[in-house]
Write a protein that holds these residues in place. Structure first.
Motif, short mmCIF file in Angstrom:
data_model
loop_
_atom_site.label_atom_id
_atom_site.label_comp_id
_atom_site.label_asym_id
_atom_site.label_seq_id
_atom_site.Cartn_x
_atom_site.Cartn_y
_atom_site.Cartn_z
N ILE A 1 0.84 -1.21 0.00
CA ILE A 1 0.00 0.00 0.00
C ILE A 1 0.86 1.25 0.00
CG2 ILE A 1 -1.73 1.30 1.32
CD1 ILE A 1 -2.79 -1.50 2.22
N LYS B 1 -3.08 4.45 -3.01
CA LYS B 1 -4.45 4.00 -2.77
C LYS B 1 -4.64 2.66 -3.46
CE LYS B 1 -6.50 8.57 -2.44
NZ LYS B 1 -7.55 9.45 -2.92
N THR C 1 -7.24 -1.12 -3.99
CA THR C 1 -8.41 -1.96 -3.79
C THR C 1 -7.91 -3.33 -3.35
OG1 THR C 1 -8.40 -2.78 -6.05
CG2 THR C 1 -9.71 -0.77 -5.62
N THR D 1 -8.80 -9.19 2.05
CA THR D 1 -9.86 -8.34 2.61
C THR D 1 -9.79 -8.33 4.13
OG1 THR D 1 -11.28 -8.85 0.72
CG2 THR D 1 -12.35 -7.93 2.69
N LEU E 1 -6.78 -6.23 5.26
CA LEU E 1 -7.03 -4.81 5.07
C LEU E 1 -7.97 -4.28 6.15
CD1 LEU E 1 -7.37 -4.69 1.18
CD2 LEU E 1 -5.54 -3.66 2.55
N ASN E 2 -8.99 -5.04 6.48
CA ASN E 2 -9.91 -4.63 7.55
C ASN E 2 -9.21 -4.59 8.89
OD1 ASN E 2 -12.23 -4.17 5.98
ND2 ASN E 2 -12.73 -6.35 5.97
N THR F 1 -7.09 -1.55 9.12
CA THR F 1 -7.97 -0.39 9.33
C THR F 1 -8.34 -0.29 10.81
OG1 THR F 1 -8.81 -0.58 7.09
CG2 THR F 1 -10.12 0.72 8.62
N LEU G 1 -4.72 2.10 8.32
CA LEU G 1 -5.33 2.43 7.05
C LEU G 1 -6.65 3.16 7.24
CD1 LEU G 1 -4.96 -0.96 5.13
CD2 LEU G 1 -3.39 0.98 5.08
N GLN G 2 -7.05 3.84 6.17
CA GLN G 2 -8.37 4.45 6.09
C GLN G 2 -9.07 3.80 4.91
OE1 GLN G 2 -8.43 8.75 5.97
NE2 GLN G 2 -9.94 8.66 4.32
N CYS G 3 -10.34 3.50 5.07
CA CYS G 3 -11.10 2.85 4.00
C CYS G 3 -12.24 3.77 3.58
CB CYS G 3 -11.64 1.51 4.47
SG CYS G 3 -12.62 0.66 3.23
N TRP H 1 -8.49 1.64 0.02
CA TRP H 1 -7.71 1.78 1.24
C TRP H 1 -6.49 2.65 0.96
CZ3 TRP H 1 -10.54 -2.62 0.48
CH2 TRP H 1 -11.26 -3.10 1.57
N GLN H 2 -6.16 3.47 1.96
CA GLN H 2 -4.94 4.26 1.87
C GLN H 2 -4.31 4.38 3.25
OE1 GLN H 2 -6.13 7.96 0.16
NE2 GLN H 2 -7.01 8.76 2.03
#
Length: 139
Positions: free
Chosen positions: A25, A30, A32, A54, A57-58, A61, A66-68, A77-78
């Motif tokens: 990332i 950014k 997906t 997924t 990534l969650n 976050t 991360l921010q979604c 996500w970034q």
């Protein structure tokens, strides 16, 4: 020089897959789930389920890395901190743990066992700190 950011993730500890995905990332900006999944699968020796990406990534976050955001029908996500900022946060935390020992004899014994290269780096850090403090005083 990277300064210590005001924002810090809620949880600093990361597993190997979390670290790998976070590095992807940082490289891409950014992403997906598909972006990350495709990058990992570009190594022919790797297998990883789309759902696993997924989940990671969650998790990142939830940990505050991360921010979604939802854009149309996909999630983007970034990172909330750059790689350099993350290194500064982790180095700061390790230094605080070291200093928390609090016993000067333990710290001195550790410092006495350092090789010349390490001592040179510590001296360079000390000189940089003095220069930074001098710049602050002159303002």
């Amino acid at each position: 020089m990277v300064s210590l950011p005001k924002y810090r993730p809620k949880q600093l500890s990361l597993g190997p897959l979390e670290t790998e995905i976070l590095k992807i990332i940082w490289e891409l900006g950014k992403v997906t789930v598909k972006d990350v999944h495709d990058r990992i699968l570009s190594d022919p020796d790797r297998e990883l389920a789309y759902a696993s990406v997924t989940t990671v990534l969650n998790r990142l976050t939830q940990k505050g890395w991360l921010q979604c955001d939802r854009q149309e029908r996909s999630f983007i996500w970034q990172p909330l901190v750059s790689e350099a900022q993350a290194q500064a946060i982790q180095a700061y935390e390790k230094l605080q743990q070291f200093l928390a020992v609090g016993n000067p004899d333990v710290v001195a014994a550790f410092a006495d066992s350092l090789d010349r290269s390490s001592i040179d780096r510590i001296e360079a850090i000390s000189q940089r700190l003095q220069a930074i403090r001098k710049e602050k005083e002159e303002r």
